[in-house]
Motif scaffolding. Sequence first.
Motif, short mmCIF file in Angstrom:
data_model
loop_
_atom_site.label_atom_id
_atom_site.label_comp_id
_atom_site.label_asym_id
_atom_site.label_seq_id
_atom_site.Cartn_x
_atom_site.Cartn_y
_atom_site.Cartn_z
N GLU A 1 1.51 4.31 4.14
CA GLU A 1 0.18 3.74 3.97
C GLU A 1 -0.74 4.85 3.49
O GLU A 1 -1.00 5.83 4.20
CB GLU A 1 -0.32 3.17 5.31
CG GLU A 1 -1.49 2.26 5.15
CD GLU A 1 -1.76 1.43 6.40
OE1 GLU A 1 -2.94 1.11 6.62
OE2 GLU A 1 -0.82 1.13 7.14
N ASN B 1 4.42 -2.53 -3.48
CA ASN B 1 4.07 -2.58 -2.06
C ASN B 1 4.65 -1.34 -1.38
O ASN B 1 5.85 -1.27 -1.13
CB ASN B 1 4.60 -3.86 -1.42
CG ASN B 1 4.16 -4.00 0.03
OD1 ASN B 1 3.46 -3.15 0.56
ND2 ASN B 1 4.58 -5.06 0.66
N LYS C 1 3.53 -0.27 1.59
CA LYS C 1 3.24 -0.35 3.02
C LYS C 1 4.48 -0.20 3.92
O LYS C 1 4.39 0.45 4.97
CB LYS C 1 2.50 -1.64 3.34
CG LYS C 1 1.62 -1.50 4.55
CD LYS C 1 0.56 -2.54 4.59
CE LYS C 1 -0.49 -2.08 5.56
NZ LYS C 1 -1.76 -2.62 5.37
N ASN D 1 -4.61 -5.29 1.26
CA ASN D 1 -3.44 -5.09 2.12
C ASN D 1 -2.60 -3.88 1.69
O ASN D 1 -1.50 -3.69 2.17
CB ASN D 1 -2.59 -6.36 2.20
CG ASN D 1 -2.01 -6.77 0.87
OD1 ASN D 1 -2.14 -6.06 -0.11
ND2 ASN D 1 -1.39 -7.92 0.84
#
Length: 191
Positions: A13, A7, A9, A36
């Motif tokens: 991004e 991840n 994020k 996501n």
Amino acid sequence: MNTFTVNLKPVLELTDEQFFNLCQANKDLKFERSANGELTIMPPTGGETGNKNARITQQLMNWTDADGTGIAFDSSTCFKLLNGADRSPDASWIKLERWDALTSEQKEKFPPICPDFVVELLSPSNSLKVAQEKMREYLDNGVRLGLLINRKSRKVEIYRQDQNVEILDSPATLSGEDVLKGFVLNLGMIW
């Protein structure tokens, strides 16, 4: 070997261009990106899975060449889905009119289109639950027919728009139904 999900994020991004460049700079790795933004790094397949996946792609390519109504892809092709995910089905097919509507640049990078037909071949490193979620994601993004083949259990899950998943035990063949009219996938080469 295991699949890893990262991840990014909270830190960054990735834009579509950056994701494409990341994939190009790391050609020995296979990446997918969830809607996501999570990156999944998938290990290369083993010999058995690679051979069986090639057999599926071979049958689809042979039928596509003879039929002429669409274009087929192998597992190296990554598609940008409507929900923002970047996915690489093990084999896929798109109706020619839909493919021809894309620009040359869109075709050259990760095409912003969901295939009409996808096949996922469960490998020993894949989770059945994750593969089933991916199949539902394909449906939600426009796939008309999807096949999830589990060699270990000898089961096939068939995904269709607006229908419950159909599960078949050890079928010898599978039809392309009304999506790939006349296509028959011989599973004798896959089991």
